[in-house]
Design an enzyme around this catalytic site. Sequence first.
Site, PDB file in Angstrom:
ATOM      1  N   ASP A  21      65.442   1.189  50.143  1.00 32.05           N
ATOM      2  CA  ASP A  21      65.838   1.717  51.318  1.00 32.05           C
ATOM      3  C   ASP A  21      65.800   3.374  51.222  1.00 32.05           C
ATOM      4  OD1 ASP A  21      66.810   1.765  54.106  1.00 32.05           O
ATOM      5  OD2 ASP A  21      68.750   2.325  53.063  1.00 32.05           O
ATOM      6  N   ASP A  23      67.145   5.809  54.191  1.00 32.20           N
ATOM      7  CA  ASP A  23      68.456   6.524  54.783  1.00 32.20           C
ATOM      8  C   ASP A  23      69.849   6.048  54.310  1.00 32.20           C
ATOM      9  OD1 ASP A  23      67.223   8.360  56.859  1.00 32.20           O
ATOM     10  OD2 ASP A  23      66.513   6.389  57.581  1.00 32.20           O
TER      11      ASP A  23
END
Length: 255
Positions: A21, A23
């Site tokens: 991932d 953010d």
Amino acid sequence: MNVFPLPVPTPAYLPAAVLWDMDGTIVDTEPYWMRAETELVAEFGGVWTHDDGMLLVGSGLWASAAILQSRGVDLTPDAIVARLTDRVQEQLAEHGIPWRPGSRELLQELKTAGVPTALVTMSVERMARQIIDLIDFAAFEVVVAGDMVANSKPHPDPYLLAAERLGVDPRECVAIEDSVPGVASAVAAGTITIAVPHQIDLPESGAYTRWPTLDGRTLDDITALYHISTSTVSAIPGHPLAPIGSARNESAPLA
């Protein structure tokens, strides 16, 4: 552009790939998003609080746009996504990459070891590419962004697409996430999922491994978790690997 052709096959003792991932996991852009949201809501006469911002952490941008519309932002979903992304990109250009503790070091160690990596983010592709271009080494073979999938996190589609584009089985991949929707997506895709809480706490669970931070974590930790997880599920009759969405061991020791 630090996205490169796929490497040679990974040695069997390593995971087939590590899926990241962006953010809140690799970079701490959540304050940038919250600032952009606050400014946009204020432009239309509303008030956006920290708690409001927490509602959007890890969600797809178009789902977030619907919430912002309900708070009075009189723009189309596409316009909202574009405005928010523009503002976050402005902040990235001004301040550079706000790395999360340990993320850069672990990512670089994985790349040095030849482990394929993918970026799986619900930000739009142009923002993902901006961050990749700011990284000073060849970071990712594949990018899956929010505007590249029909179903965003918590659906498994983003992680399934990343594994497909890398040419690997998602059940042989390790995914690293920080949010509830992200963890749900990675688990549903069948990956060996590591949850590293940031803005929102994530409880311990048999469905994923919870690490408080990536700081100090190494390739040895990833490898240990991979072997613990795959050796446990290989003991299930009829399943050489875990079935999609199955639970994994709760923790792996620091090497």
